[in-house]
Each structure stands twice: as C-alpha cells, then as structure tokens.
Design an enzyme around this catalytic site. Structure first.
Site, PDB file in Angstrom:
ATOM      1  N   THR A 160     -16.970   7.543 -11.096  1.00  0.00           N
ATOM      2  CA  THR A 160     -16.983   7.036  -9.869  1.00  0.00           C
ATOM      3  C   THR A 160     -18.103   5.971 -10.063  1.00  0.00           C
ATOM      4  O   THR A 160     -18.385   5.133  -9.131  1.00  0.00           O
ATOM      5  CB  THR A 160     -17.130   7.965  -8.747  1.00  0.00           C
ATOM      6  OG1 THR A 160     -18.288   8.951  -9.008  1.00  0.00           O
ATOM      7  CG2 THR A 160     -15.964   8.664  -8.319  1.00  0.00           C
ATOM      8  N   CYS A 170      -1.392  -3.663   7.608  1.00  0.00           N
ATOM      9  CA  CYS A 170      -0.332  -4.130   8.465  1.00  0.00           C
ATOM     10  C   CYS A 170       0.028  -3.193   9.427  1.00  0.00           C
ATOM     11  O   CYS A 170       0.407  -3.740  10.593  1.00  0.00           O
ATOM     12  CB  CYS A 170       0.952  -4.265   7.375  1.00  0.00           C
ATOM     13  SG  CYS A 170       0.932  -5.413   6.068  1.00  0.00           S
ATOM     14  N   VAL A 216     -19.325  11.059 -18.278  1.00  0.00           N
ATOM     15  CA  VAL A 216     -18.384  10.694 -17.378  1.00  0.00           C
ATOM     16  C   VAL A 216     -17.392  11.949 -17.000  1.00  0.00           C
ATOM     17  O   VAL A 216     -16.941  12.401 -17.995  1.00  0.00           O
ATOM     18  CB  VAL A 216     -17.253   9.606 -18.013  1.00  0.00           C
ATOM     19  CG1 VAL A 216     -16.072   9.120 -17.196  1.00  0.00           C
ATOM     20  CG2 VAL A 216     -17.953   8.272 -18.507  1.00  0.00           C
ATOM     21  N   PHE A 223      -5.313 -17.559  15.170  1.00  0.00           N
ATOM     22  CA  PHE A 223      -5.587 -18.789  15.198  1.00  0.00           C
ATOM     23  C   PHE A 223      -6.383 -19.531  16.116  1.00  0.00           C
ATOM     24  O   PHE A 223      -6.059 -20.350  16.830  1.00  0.00           O
ATOM     25  CB  PHE A 223      -4.123 -19.724  14.993  1.00  0.00           C
ATOM     26  CG  PHE A 223      -4.123 -20.973  14.364  1.00  0.00           C
ATOM     27  CD1 PHE A 223      -3.992 -20.806  12.871  1.00  0.00           C
ATOM     28  CD2 PHE A 223      -4.299 -22.321  15.068  1.00  0.00           C
ATOM     29  CE1 PHE A 223      -4.156 -22.009  12.095  1.00  0.00           C
ATOM     30  CE2 PHE A 223      -4.078 -23.359  14.082  1.00  0.00           C
ATOM     31  CZ  PHE A 223      -4.128 -23.302  12.590  1.00  0.00           C
ATOM     32  N   GLU A 248       4.541  -7.261  21.464  1.00  0.00           N
ATOM     33  CA  GLU A 248       3.742  -7.970  20.386  1.00  0.00           C
ATOM     34  C   GLU A 248       2.329  -8.157  20.937  1.00  0.00           C
ATOM     35  O   GLU A 248       2.181  -9.372  21.701  1.00  0.00           O
ATOM     36  CB  GLU A 248       4.333  -9.176  19.743  1.00  0.00           C
ATOM     37  CG  GLU A 248       3.666  -9.766  18.602  1.00  0.00           C
ATOM     38  CD  GLU A 248       4.391 -10.823  18.212  1.00  0.00           C
ATOM     39  OE1 GLU A 248       3.471 -11.779  17.382  1.00  0.00           O
ATOM     40  OE2 GLU A 248       5.395 -11.205  18.265  1.00  0.00           O
ATOM     41  N   VAL A 279     -19.777   5.140 -13.443  1.00  0.00           N
ATOM     42  CA  VAL A 279     -19.617   4.312 -14.592  1.00  0.00           C
ATOM     43  C   VAL A 279     -18.543   3.637 -14.770  1.00  0.00           C
ATOM     44  O   VAL A 279     -18.618   2.379 -15.148  1.00  0.00           O
ATOM     45  CB  VAL A 279     -19.325   5.501 -15.927  1.00  0.00           C
ATOM     46  CG1 VAL A 279     -19.030   4.431 -17.335  1.00  0.00           C
ATOM     47  CG2 VAL A 279     -20.699   6.149 -16.094  1.00  0.00           C
ATOM     48  N   CYS A 306       0.831  -1.057   0.094  1.00  0.00           N
ATOM     49  CA  CYS A 306       0.057  -0.083  -0.043  1.00  0.00           C
ATOM     50  C   CYS A 306       0.775   1.185   0.033  1.00  0.00           C
ATOM     51  O   CYS A 306       0.269   2.357  -0.233  1.00  0.00           O
ATOM     52  CB  CYS A 306      -0.851   0.052   1.142  1.00  0.00           C
ATOM     53  SG  CYS A 306      -0.275   0.247   2.731  1.00  0.00           S
ATOM     54  N   ALA A 312      -0.391 -11.268   4.295  1.00  0.00           N
ATOM     55  CA  ALA A 312      -0.726 -12.912   4.234  1.00  0.00           C
ATOM     56  C   ALA A 312      -1.697 -13.209   5.446  1.00  0.00           C
ATOM     57  O   ALA A 312      -2.909 -13.492   5.247  1.00  0.00           O
ATOM     58  CB  ALA A 312       0.183 -13.877   4.179  1.00  0.00           C
TER      59      ALA A 312
END
Length: 1276
Positions: free
Chosen positions: A271, A157, A267, A883, A1213, A273, A123, A766
């Site tokens: 946003t 992320c 057009v 998980f 974390e 069409v 991104c 992921a």
C-alpha cells in the site's frame, strides 16, 4: 534501518488464554490458479515484478479473491495492490471465474443485475468480488458486514441504493428504515411513501433469484494443498531484468537481507511501495517480501496484553480485537476499543485485507491513524536490527500505561480517506481523585510524523480535570505543536482547531463517557408506470433489467481497453505542460527517443491539417505550438510498444519555458484583468431599479461555488486502427458524441469525414465530460497513426485524466434582493462570474442555461441577471450533468434562505410565498403551468413528515450542544430542452432479418442511463414482439450519421421518437401481409414480406423540438416542457469537527410516464448523490502556479456508500440539483448552532460545504484559539 517485528498492546493486570486461531500470512505452495478472461499481456519474468494484476483487469475497483492454503477463509483485495510474485501459492479468482453467461451465472452476479445495481457497469466487477468474497466467509452476513464490504468500492452512477438492495437479499435479518418520524415503519404494509391511490410494484422479484448454495463454490485447488503439505518451506527468489523479488522465511534471514540491501523496501501489503512506484516513478532494484516469516505473524496473549506480528493484516488485527472485546471484561479492553475505532475507517476492507499492521506504523508516518493511539496507549514496539539502535528511535512509541484512552480522526470522507488530523489521548488519575497522574497527547497529520505534546502533558500533571485545565491544555497544545506552512491546499487553522477540538472531545468523554448511536440504510419503493390496461407483453413502463446488466456483473462487457490487441499496436502517452501560462522555448525529445520501446514523438508539426478548431472566437487546441495556456495542456506525445515504455519515455521529454504574464487562475483575478470570453449574457424583466425603491428590506450577498470533476469510472479512452487503404480509420472511443469525434479527427488529418468510422459500444460513465475534449484527444491518437502507420491505443490514467480535462464550472455570484416584511420578494439583481478555463468549450452555453434556469421555482416580478465567462489559465471547463443549473439554482436558494434569516420566517415559508402558483410566464416569457410543482411540494412536505420532524429536531438540538440536526426542503422547476431544434434531432436504423430477429441502432450512447434497453422496449412495443427478438449492436457513424450528442437527459426522448418512426414505417409496409393472414405469426409475416420483395429495413427520424431563444430581446421558448419536484433532507453535524451524516432524504418528482422506472430510479439517486458530492465534499485544490493537487481518489473524494442518506426514497428524475437539499439542511444545523451561541452576525456558506467550513461556522472558543495564538505569537 531497524525492522518493526511486532507491536504489543497492553490491557491490564491478568493474563488471558487465547481462544483464537493464529493465521499465518504466508504462501506454502508452488503453483497458483491463473487468470481467465481479459488477459492482454504475456507475463514475463520482469513483468512478474513490475506489473500487477491491474494490467490484466483494467476496470477500477476490480478486486480479486484470494484463497490461501490451510485456511477456510477468503479475502478480496485491490488488484493494483497485488504484485504477482506475492501470489505465489495462492488460488486467485477474478470476476470471470465467479460466473459467466456462457456457463453459470453466480447468484451475486444475478442479483446485482436484476436489482438494477449496474448502470454504466464499469465498477460492477469490483462490487461482485466484494460481495462474493464476503459470502464465501459469511454465507448469511449482517447488513453491517455488507456495507463494510462495499466501503472501498466507488460508483459514480447508481447512488449505491440498488447495490445495497442486491446485498440485502443475502442478509439474514430484515432491515427496518426506522422511519418513525410519522409514526410508521417501512416494513408496515400500510406505510406507503407515495400516493396510496397509485399502483406500486417492486423493482425486482426475489422469487426469480437462484439460491446461494455454498457447496457449489470453488474449492481450494487440491494440487496446491498437496504441494504445500509436501514441500519444505524455503526462500522464494524471482529475478527479472531490472528487479529482484526476495521472500525470506526467517527473521535472521530478513535481517541479513536488510544488511546487504539497506535501501530495499519491505513489501507486505504494497500500500506504500506500490503507489510510489506506479504514480511517482520510484524504482527499487530489490524488493523484500517478509510476509512468510512466522515471527512477523505472531498473535499472542500474555499477562499484560496482546502481541501482534508486524505482518499481520489490518483486517486480522481488527477481527482479533473485535473478538477480544466480546471475550474479555471491559476494563481489559479499553485500548482495543480505541484502536478499533480507528481501524473501522482506515481504508476499506480491500485495503485492510492486505495492508500490514507494522507497515501502517512504520511507513505511514503522519497519516497513520494507528500511531497516535498506540503511542498514547503505552503500546510497545519491538524492533530488530543488525546495527545498534538509538534511544530516540526506541522511545518514539514507548509510553506509560493509561487508564482512559481515546482516538480521534477527521478526514475528507468518513471512510476510506487519509486523515486531515488524527489523535490518540490517554489520562491516568490519582486513585479516587480527578488529579492527573499521567497524560499522553499524540497527534498525526499535523507535521511529517506523529508528534507528542510532551511539554503540555508534563505541565498538566497534578492539575484537576476541570475546565480551567481544559483551557490551559488547549493553549499549551497550540503553543507546542508548530504546524508548517500550508501545502497541498491545506488549511492550517482548521488543523489547529481540530487539535484543540479533539482534546475537548477527550475531556468530555472522560468526564461524561457519552455514547452515540447510528441508523441502518434503507431504500424506498419505486413506481410502475405501466398502465392497467397495458398488454403483458408490452415492456414500456416496466422495470426491465439493463440489457447489459449480466455482462457487467460477469466482466464480459467490453470497454475500450478490453478490446483485443491489434497486430503491431502502439501505446501513446501524453506530455503535458507544467506551467499555466508560458512561452515554449524548446522541446527536447532526444532522451525520450532513446528510451526502450519508443517509436516516435508526435508534436503540433506532425498534424497535417487543423491543429486548432474555432467553434467561437478562441480556438480549441490539439497540441500546444508556441505557448501553453494551462497546466495539463498537451505539448507532445510519445508512442511506444507498451504503455509502461510510453510513460517512461514521456517523463524524459524536457521542455524549457519562459513565463508569461499574467497568470490568471481564479475568477477574482480574471475580473481584475478584465479577462472574459464573449458574449456576456443578460436577462431582465420588470423595472428592477424602481422596485428596489419601494421594498421594505434589501440584502446583498455573495456565494462561491467550487468546480467538480466528472470522475467517470472509465477514463478518456480510445483505440485508433488504420484500415490500410484510402486513409480510412476506425476510431473506437469512449465518447458521448461520435459525430464530433469523426469531425475533429477528419479535420485534423485533412481527410473527408467519410474516411473516419467512429464506433461506441458502451461508455463507462461520462456526465458531459466526453465530448469536445475527447475529440481533441482522439486526434492525438489519429496523428499517431499517420506518423507510425500502426494502430494506437491511448488510455489516460486517472491522474492524467484529472489534470488534462476540465469539469464543472466554478461560480462566484453576487446578488442584491429587495423584499417586503412579509417575505414577498419584489426585485433581484444578480451577476454570475463563471470560470471557463483557458478555451471557450461549452462555457457560454452553460452561462446561458444558468440564466434561463436561475428563477428555479419562484416568480420574481422584477429581475435582472448577468452571466460572464472568465478566461483563465486552467484546463477548459465543459459540460457537466445539470449544465449550469446546479450552480445558479444554489445561488437562488441561497438568497431565498437569506431573506428567511432577515425576516425571521422559516425558509419553507419564504419559498411558498414566492413560488409559481398559477399559469404564468417565466422571466424569458415562456408560459408554464405550475400545478405539478405545487403538488410535488405538498406531497414532499407530507411524505417527509416535515413539520413534525422539524419539531423533533428542535427538541433534539436543545438537548445536544455538540451535535445538531438540520432539515431543509427544496423545490425544483427543471426546464427540459436543448434550446435549438437541430441539437435535438435524432435518427435510427431498424433491420428485420428473415428469421424474424431485429437489429436496432440509433444515435444515442449507452453510458449508464439504459438508453439501449429503453430503445429495445420502445421497438418491442411498436413492433409488438418480445424484447428477446431485438438486438442492439453499437452506435456508429457508419449506421447513423451526424447524430447529436447524448446530453441533457434528452437521449431517450429524441432517439425514442426516431426508433418509433422507423418501426412504424416497417409496420406500415407489413400491414397488407398481416391483413391477409391475421392469425399468422411474426415469422410468417416476415418471410412472406421477403418473398414479396418488401423492404425490411427502415430509417427513423425525429426533426427535433421547436425550441428557440432570442438573446437580443431576452425572450423565447428554449424549452419543450418543465419537470417539477421537491426534496427534503435531514442531516446531523458534529460541531467539534464539522463532520456530518446524511440521515434521510425524500424526493418527489413529476416526470410523466417512465419507460423504465428501474433504470430511472437509479438515475435519480445517482444524480442526487453526485449532487451531494458537488455541494458538500468534492473540493478541487490548486497551487498558486495552477497545479491541481486533488488529482486522484486519494485526494479527491467522491461520495461512497457511507455518504448516502441512511433513509433514501424518491421517484422521478430528480436531477443533481436536489442534492442541495443536503447543503441547506447543513446550513439549517449551523444556523441553529450560531443562534444558540448568540452569534447574530450574518454568515455565508460556500460550496462545497466541507467539514472545514462547517467547523469554522460553528464558532466557539476553540475556533478562536488559532487566531488568538497568532496574535499572541506576533506580540511575544
């Protein structure tokens, strides 16, 4: 069809002279600056019309900057919204043109990378373009401008905080976090969020940043300026094979074109069409672009108000109204305030920069946030047409002038989301009285267009503005505005509640005119884990920039779809099932095979070997053969010479089905039909039944937890390339597990694994979603190679990705809890039902982990818990960050809170009473020492100023009836481990070359967590050489075979051990040489080693942790160690709409010594914000036939920059689970509402805790009205 030419906004009695510049939105030149960098396709005439810039820039959120002639102004826009024809005469800059590692890094790119605002990096180019273009217009922006600029960008992320850190280095003012609950401010030197005894450093040094120099920026190309000045204005006409693009220059010409081509759409911003053509396959042979017509770009002040041309962008309208509010008296700008209120949250800046004012009015229909307020405000719409217009059409937006005007909206996300319901309201009183002289009430989002409650308004004229009128108005509105049946998973009762709640808010605003405030987002500091005696050269424990950070920011980082085209390359599009459970009667591919560019269609019959894989009793399937078992299952695939041709042909494949019974979609249906995957799992300790007989109280409850999509930025992507001999094949795949890709592809083709080489450079996110399913998708591409002999590129669109893949498992948990009057819990009996989807995947393992971690931080002496995986007709759910623990942990915290409600004690007291306090055993008999758990809890209590803030919140809540705050603190025990030694084994390979440089590879996958950066740090320490001497190339099955998946936050631990082992092996070989020449350099030693024939290559290996679990006995040591932490969150809810703001979060974690605190802090916050999404907003909706409604960013909302806590500090974390502190803070606020209103009945809140659920739980007369209206209607 008439054309909207302009909208007129009234303001009062006198005229005002305009002091603003009129900006003409038209192109005047004949050339444009073309793209640099990732150009893959040759641009042809037809391509100019059909294809947009996103075909050149594949990363999401990729925005481009456009500079227009005659303006000292730049704007940024989504590449996918800009047809190339619309850019005629414009200078276009992509991220590659901003700066490059090969030439000069721009300060924006440098700061974003060095402030650690890039993790997976997919991104990042979009972030760069948003910030860069804002700085072109405002070199010293305010923090509000920066945050607004990023409102349209998404990141999965980082949690956005490091991105905002980078932005704030450009801002002209300091930003205080207003962290005053403990009497301190973040700017005070003595204020420290962490233990004062610990050494703290910043994550980055601003002294390293190059200054921003506006004089060094790109200028508008002089050749475009000259051509614009000399060339007369003329109609632009582009002809393609299928499409014609016409851009007229006068209103008369436009009307003639519409008369000649009545079906041709207009057009401007594309946003409406654009998405229709791209996502719904709508085809328009003629497109008319009227943006260059002066009459449609008018901006004019008159005696009565402001006239705005239909082609004016929403950004221009927003800026114009903002300036007018500053310039003119308040009584003249009330309508402007109301319109601006809607514009601030209508899309992001990227959308507003191109979307037109008239387009939103005409084409947005029910979802227009502007139509209700414009209609209610007595605004006039001027139309032009070559045909007569009916009075009905003209009167749709023609209403009387009002005195008090307000606008309202509620959406799944506060910004950049289409509304669930919106409204515009106006009231005019008889002079000097509270008697209604005129009233307008308009709603949007309720039916197919904006609707007016005319009968209600007429009935209320002459009434006094009081509560009696309010009650009658609400009843009349519900009677008059009939809503259609539920579609797309919408809740009609919630819409009705919002309708009457909006009117009540209007009633309050007019009666009280009560304003509200806001806070500024501020980050917290981070920790340096480097020891005081550590060598300055040793990088371990230091906040090192992500090794690919600069390449992320410049667009040079290569992802799968950035790989250059291979000669003869084909594109693959999947044909998926539209039925949840059905027999395949026939598959007709004849029309698809006739389509342009098609090479072949691939089915299960083309798979030479394994089409099904039995990792358990039920198979994972590549292609459906005789029946389909979910919507989205792949039936066949089309390969063609382009992505467009492949998708067009795939849509022509006709599949005939014969429905099968039962169709099982929900957990409840699976229980009814006894549809489960085996085995079921159970853990038990103590004597649960006996304990229930001795307790003072027993409660029973149930909680439903919805699923969650991974929504990684890079969708499932792969490029399969045949090598030409021995059936060898290179697979370039976005995956967490190259070895499983190799295994599945080899098995499906019937070749040995040594013929399949899987390569992974980096993955654009992921979160557990790119393992087994990715292997099946890679096999589809591999079979395509086998059948065509050509390379095959297979990139899923966002919609296809969400339909084909599963996500986090939905849970239903039933629990029974026995406890004493003092809050001590003696017994728990729980059962988890888990929606596994149509195949097993990782579901049983998720069930096991949910049981092992279900105790969270609490010692429960008598506990019994079952976990059953339901087999349903939904896409198979799979691994996802956490998980199973985010679900089972939420269940545990729910019954903890229920006990608090029953005993009358605060939830934090119940938690402290039942928390692990000494060396004990878990419910599966593994020993633990909870001292760090208690320390984290106490520190979080202290640093969040929990008790003083709760007191403050209680006082605030007494003073505010419709806005309430809540606070919650949640502890966490997070066991680390994968349960089996072989799952945590790892290997590495280290080469030293004769020039002293080092090439490192290992089995871990870089997907944003900075694993390659950390491995280089480890190697740098072990070899005692600078990080600059070490390079990582790629993860490949050719260098590290049989590597385990990068999952469970274990990648750094296990691969770090392998890298360390390899480096130590090499150092051992070098020791004799070093001893002989201790004053030599690294290069001296390496050259001498080569001369002495010392091997300079070594493998490293880590056997894995000694973990095991015996499910028959219900005991074992499945985890290596435990992490501990706590999080405190504060929120504010709007009781009338259910909307909420995350005000502040404090996180404390014990994680030992971080290898790279800069990377880890981003992982903490990113996981936490992903948890906010899971627990409060990411809602999946399916039809009764199993079709996913929420299949893209329009419908499925992940957290944006507006959703993160306004104050956010943490260490360690923390993991996704701690996001539930926001869930329980919301519950605390709702509990306060219910207690104040005397609602003593037990209530349950499910996840995600959306605005709809919050509003329903804050029960009042307005939530009851829709139900009462149903009763009235049924008896009338």
């Amino acid at each position: 069809m008439p054309l909207c030419t302009e909208a007129f906004i009234r303001w009062g009695e006198k005229a005002f002279q305009s002091s603003f510049c009129t900006v003409a939105l038209h192109w005047n030149a004949t050339q444009m600056k073309m793209f640099k960098g990732n150009e893959r396709a040759e641009i042809k005439a037809d391509g100019l019309l059909k294809r947009n810039i996103s075909t050149l820039l594949k990363k999401p959120n990729n925005f481009i900057k456009i500079i227009k002639c005659f303006e000292e102004f730049s704007f940024w826009a989504n590449a996918c919204l800009l047809p190339i024809c619309s850019l005629y005469g414009a200078a276009v800059t992509t991220v590659e043109g901003v700066g490059s590692t090969k030439t000069r890094i721009h300060p924006v790119q440098e700061r974003l990378a060095k402030c650690h605002g890039s993790q997976c990096g997919f991104c990042t180019p979009g972030m760069v373009m948003s910030i860069y273009t804002l700085l072109r217009n405002h070199p010293e922006p305010t923090s509000e401008q920066m945050i607004a600029a990023l409102a349209g960008n998404l990141c999965r992320c980082t949690g956005y905080r490091p991105i905002l850190d980078a932005c704030k280095t450009f801002c002209k003012e300091s930003i205080c976090c207003q962290r005053k609950a403990n009497g301190k401010c973040c700017l005070d030197q003595e204020d420290d969020l962490f233990d004062n005894k610990e050494e703290k450093v910043n994550l980055f040094s601003t002294d390293e940043f190059q200054p921003l120099d506006p004089t060094q920026e790109l200028i508008f190309p002089p050749e475009l300026m000259r051509m614009a000045e000399n060339q007369p204005k003329r109609t632009l006409l582009f002809h393609g094979k299928r499409v014609t693009w016409i851009s007229p220059v006068s209103l008369d010409e436009l009307l003639d074109l519409k008369a000649a081509h009545p079906e041709a759409p207009l057009v401007v911003g594309n946003t409406s069409v654009g998405p229709e053509m791209k996502f719904r396959g709508v085809f328009h042979p003629v497109l008319i672009a009227p943006a260059r017509i002066p009459d449609l770009n008018v901006l004019k002040y008159t005696d009565d108000g402001l006239t705005l041309g239909a082609a004016c962008s929403l950004s221009l309208v927003k800026d114009t109204l903002t300036n007018a509010i500053v310039e003119f008296p308040e009584e003249k700008t009330r309508v402007f305030h109301a319109v601006l209120q809607q514009l601030r949250t209508l899309g992001g800046e990227q959308i507003r920069n191109v979307a037109s004012f008239g387009g939103n009015i005409i084409s947005r229909k029910s979802t227009s946030d502007l139509n209700p307020v414009l209609a209610a405000s007595n605004c006039m719409l001027n139309l032009a047409s070559r045909v007569p217009l009916s009075d009905t059409y003209m009167s749709a937006l023609h209403l009387a002038q009002g005195e008090y005007v307000s606008a309202f909206r509620q959406a799944p996300r506060r910004e950049n989301a289409l509304p669930i319901t919106n409204a515009g309201m106006r009231v005019l009183f008889e002079e000097g009285t509270d008697i209604i002289k005129d009233l307008s009430i308009f709603y949007g989002g309720a039916v197919s267009t904006t609707v007016c409650a005319k009968q209600t308004c007429w009935t209320l004229i002459g009434r006094h503005w009081n509560e009696k009128m309010l009650d009658e108005a609400c009843r009349l509105v519900l009677k008059e505005i009939a809503l259609p049946g539920s579609a797309g998973g919408e809740n009609i009762d919630y819409k009705k509640t919002l309708m009457v709640s909006f009117f009540y808010r209007f009633f309050l605003e007019v009666s009280q005119r009560d304003p509200s405030g806001s806070l500024s987002p501020t980050p917290g500091p981070a920790q340096n884990t480097a020891g005081p005696s550590q060598s300055p050269q040793d990088p371990v424990g230091r906040p090192i920039m992500h090794q690919s950070g600069l390449k992320h920011a410049t667009g040079e980082a290569v992802y799968i779809d950035d790989l250059p085209s291979v000669d003869g390359e084909l594109f693959l599009a999947a044909v998926t099932s539209s039925r949840a459970h059905a027999k395949i009667v026939s598959v007709d591919t004849s029309e698809a095979l006739k389509a342009a560019g098609v090479f072949d269609v691939i089915t299960a019959h083309d798979v030479p070997a394994a089409n099904e894989f039995y990792f358990s009793d039920d198979p994972e399937i590549i292609f459906a053969r005789n029946k389909v078992i979910c919507v989205g299952q792949i039936v066949c695939a089309v390969v063609a010479d382009s992505d467009v041709h492949a998708k067009q042909a795939a849509a022509k494949v006709k599949i005939e089905y014969e429905m099968l019974e039962p169709v099982i979609l929900t957990i409840e249906e699976a229980i009814k039909h006894n549809s489960f995957f085996e085995p079921k799992r159970k853990l038990e300790q103590g004597n649960v039944d006996e304990a229930f007989e001795t307790v003072d109280n027993i409660i029973e409850g149930e909680i439903c937890i919805g699923g969650q999509k991974h929504f990684y930025m890079e969708t499932q992507s792969m490029l399969a390339v045949p090598k030409g001999e021995d059936k060898e094949m290179d697979m370039y795949v976005s995956t967490q597990h190259p070895a499983i890709i190799q295994e599945i592809v080899a098995a499906s083709l019937g070749v040995p694994a040594n013929r399949i080489m899987c390569h992974v450079k980096r993955v654009g996110g992921a979160f557990g979603g790119k393992i087994l399913k990715t292997g099946l998708l890679a096999s589809v591409a591999a079979v395509g190679i086998l059948k065509t002999g050509r390379a095959v590129r297979f990139i899923l669109s966002r919609e296809d990705d969400m339909v084909i893949t599963g996500g986090r498992h939905p849970f239903i948990a039933k629990y029974k809890v026995g406890f004493m009057n003092d809050g001590k819990i003696r017994a728990v009996d729980a059962k988890y039902y888990i929606n596994g989807g149509c195949t097993p995947d990782e579901s049983v393992l998720v069930a096991e982990v949910s049981l092992l971690k279900m105790d969270n931080a609490y010692k429960i002496p008598n506990l019994r818990c079952w976990a059953c995986v339901c087999k349903t007709n939904l896409p198979s759910n799979t691994a996802f960050r956490g998980f199973g623990f985010p679900q089972s942990g939420l269940v545990t915290e729910t019954w903890i809170t229920d006990v608090a409600d029953k005993t009358g004690l605060l939830p934090e007291k119940i938690k402290e009473i039942n928390m692990y306090k000494k060396n004990e055993q878990t419910h599966f008999k593994q020993k633990l020492d909870p001292q760090n758990l208690i320390r984290c809890w106490n520190e979080c209590m202290e640093k969040s100023a929990y008790y003083s803030r709760r007191t403050t919140i209680n006082e605030l809540n007494k003073e505010n009836y419709w806005k309430k705050r809540g606070i919650a603190i949640v502890p966490m025990k997070f066991p680390f481990g994968l349960g089996t030694p072989y799952l945590s084994q790892a290997a590495a390979l280290v080469h030293i070359y004769t020039d002293g440089s080092v090439l490192l590879t290992h089995g871990g996958i870089e997907m944003g967590q900075g694993i390659h950066t950390k491995m280089i740090q480890v190697a740098s320490r072990e070899l005692n050489i600078p990080m600059s001497c070490i390079h990582f190339c790629e993860t490949s099955t050719t260098t590290v075979p049989n590597a385990c998946a990068s999952v469970g936050s274990a990648g750094t631990d296990v691969n770090g051990m392998a890298v360390k082992d390899a480096c130590q092996t090499l150092l051992k070989r070098l020791q004799p040489i070093i001893k002989k020449n201790p004053t030599g350099t690294w290069n001296d030693w390496i050259k001498e080693a080569f001369k002495q024939s010392v091997s300079l290559s070594a493998t490293g290996y880590f056997r894995g942790y000694n973990e095991y679990m015996d499910w028959e006995k219900g005991e074992g040591q499945p985890f290596t160690y435990f992490l501990y932490g706590a999080a405190c969150s504060e929120v504010e809810i709007n009781c009338l709409t259910g909307d909420h703001k995350n005000l502040r979060t404090d996180i404390v974690m014990d994680i030992g010594c971080s290898i790279n605190p800069a990377v880890d802090i981003g992982q903490i916050e990113g996981a936490f914000v992903q948890g906010i999404g899971l627990y409060t907003m990411e809602e999946l909706k399916y039809s009764s036939e199993g079709v996913l409604y929420t299949r893209g960013p329009d419908q499925y909302k992940i957290p944006a920059v507006c959703d993160i806590p306004e104050q956010f500090s943490g260490i360690g974390e923390a993991g996704l689970f701690l996001g539930c502190s926001v869930f329980f803070a919301l519950r605390d606020a709702v509990t306060g509402v219910r207690n104040e209103r005397g609602l003593k009945k037990t209530f349950a809140l499910n996840s995600p805790l959306t605005a709809e659920q919050i509003r329903a739980s804050c029960a009042d007369a307005f939530t009851e009205m829709p139900l009462l209206w149903k009763l009235w209607s049924s008896h009338s």
